[in-house]
Design an enzyme around this catalytic site. Sequence first.
Site, PDB file in Angstrom:
ATOM      1  N   LEU A  70     123.982   9.008 -36.041  1.00 48.90           N
ATOM      2  CA  LEU A  70     125.433   8.940 -36.162  1.00 48.90           C
ATOM      3  C   LEU A  70     125.988  10.008 -37.096  1.00 48.90           C
ATOM      4  O   LEU A  70     127.011  10.639 -36.800  1.00 48.90           O
ATOM      5  CB  LEU A  70     125.854   7.546 -36.649  1.00 48.90           C
ATOM      6  CG  LEU A  70     127.365   7.302 -36.738  1.00 48.90           C
ATOM      7  CD1 LEU A  70     128.032   7.481 -35.379  1.00 48.90           C
ATOM      8  CD2 LEU A  70     127.651   5.905 -37.301  1.00 48.90           C
ATOM      9  N   SER A  71     125.313  10.253 -38.223  1.00 50.85           N
ATOM     10  CA  SER A  71     125.838  11.247 -39.165  1.00 50.85           C
ATOM     11  C   SER A  71     125.762  12.647 -38.556  1.00 50.85           C
ATOM     12  O   SER A  71     126.668  13.466 -38.752  1.00 50.85           O
ATOM     13  CB  SER A  71     125.075  11.181 -40.487  1.00 50.85           C
ATOM     14  OG  SER A  71     123.710  11.481 -40.304  1.00 50.85           O
ATOM     15  N   GLU A  72     124.678  12.951 -37.820  1.00 54.26           N
ATOM     16  CA  GLU A  72     124.565  14.251 -37.147  1.00 54.26           C
ATOM     17  C   GLU A  72     125.642  14.404 -36.081  1.00 54.26           C
ATOM     18  O   GLU A  72     126.248  15.468 -35.937  1.00 54.26           O
ATOM     19  CB  GLU A  72     123.176  14.386 -36.511  1.00 54.26           C
ATOM     20  CG  GLU A  72     122.049  14.508 -37.523  1.00 54.26           C
ATOM     21  CD  GLU A  72     120.673  14.274 -36.920  1.00 54.26           C
ATOM     22  OE1 GLU A  72     119.681  14.658 -37.560  1.00 54.26           O
ATOM     23  OE2 GLU A  72     120.600  13.701 -35.811  1.00 54.26           O
TER      24      GLU A  72
ATOM     25  N   ASP B  96     111.828  10.163 -34.598  1.00 53.14           N
ATOM     26  CA  ASP B  96     110.688  10.658 -33.827  1.00 53.14           C
ATOM     27  C   ASP B  96     110.213   9.603 -32.838  1.00 53.14           C
ATOM     28  O   ASP B  96     109.852   9.909 -31.701  1.00 53.14           O
ATOM     29  CB  ASP B  96     109.526  11.029 -34.757  1.00 53.14           C
ATOM     30  CG  ASP B  96     109.848  12.202 -35.673  1.00 53.14           C
ATOM     31  OD1 ASP B  96     110.809  12.934 -35.382  1.00 53.14           O
ATOM     32  OD2 ASP B  96     109.140  12.381 -36.679  1.00 53.14           O
TER      33      ASP B  96
END
Length: 473
Positions: free
Chosen positions: A195-197, A263
């Site tokens: 979400l932050s990206e 990952d």
Amino acid sequence: MKLSMPRFDQAPVLVVGDVMLDRYWHGGTSRISPEAPVPVVKVEQIEDRPGGAANVALNIAALGAPASLVGVTGDDEAADSLSNSLKGAGVRALFQRIAHQPTIVKLRVMSRHQQLLRIDFEEPFATDALALVSQVDELLEGIKVLVLSDYGKGALKNHQALIQAARAKGIPVLADPKGKDFSIYRGASLITPNLSEFEAIVGGCADEHELVSKGAALMHDLELGALLVTRGEHGMTLLRPEHPALHLPARAREVFDVTGAGDTVISTLAAAIAAGEELPHAVALANLAAGIVVGKLGTAAISAPELRRAIQREEGSERGVLGLEQLVLAVADARAHNERIVFTNGCFDILHAGHVTYLEQARAQGDRLIVAINDDASVSRLKGPGRPINSVDRRMAVLAGLGAVDWVISFPEGTPENLLREVKPDVLVKGGDYGIDQVVGADIVKAYGGTVKVLGLVENSSTTAIVEKIRGH
């Protein structure tokens, strides 16, 4: 949405990206340093784990899918450690080794399962981008999915060349993006920002409606096949053109460490898509896998047995009536979790108190109890005409409802010897006054090192006696 375990063994995936080594120094702390107000850690164990793109490849291999990895390292001890770990896990690792530069290492100092300090060793790599693209192009033959595992460390310098090379061969491209410019992933089949990206690119999202709207615009601008936004404790949101948004809740029971969760998501997605799963199902599997990994310490791979058990729990099929193939898989999963398998058999025509007590005692001999029952024809041969009173389906349903019983299976033969050869339980249990050598199948179980036990029966409890009483004899 019904989930099932894909055939990962037929799902080759190629991972390209930033390889790093996660190194852990474990030790106890009992005093504060006299030099500064910091704890003194006496290092007792050093542990190396593949990180970054290497962890993605490791996760793919742990699921049972063929995994190849292309990345950039130094020509040093850390690169050797990575190569050895990956080779041991079945990953085909092809590194561009650059002399006089260090392999990226993230050193974590741990005490009592808590991270006290992280130290990073890294320098930007002078990657030969053309050589890397050429190498990847040669490896794409036979690959079902290409993963770009981007940590912004310099291994990936020409994203578009890699995406176009895969698309030219009809291979989906999944990218775990980093940085402030997502245009480098234009044309990818799926990108998986957290979400932050995502908000760093499109701006803040006050609610899900705004997230969906901004996500749709991003997909259109970058010609993306799909967008998966991972949202921590709020789960995941899958966006596809011309489809309603799919919101999946977080599956973690207890969050211990989020290291490597991204990952795990992209590796499970890649392996599932390579195995032929539709995207919503692949995302649901990735969501389950993420719920497992955040309950572990550090970067950790999710194994096929762990994922299968999570699917079974999700579908309510972790216990119950199974066919032979399902039972063999369930037993393999249990053994992967170091569980002891107990096996017993009988007709169980009319379930009575003696049966229930006996099955509870049998279950106490291990961690999982298999009850194998004679089918209707074999009961008739053993007990005579008019038996069984209850059909095999009804008998299995009743047994499966008991708390002591994990799995129920029927067999057509007079004895369960063929089943014992297939399943190889750790303990074979029989009720009655037999000697151990009189128990059918005892020789089979003892031959591979298993244990045979005879348990007493509850007195005055007999199916035959109950049937005779009902019939008025």
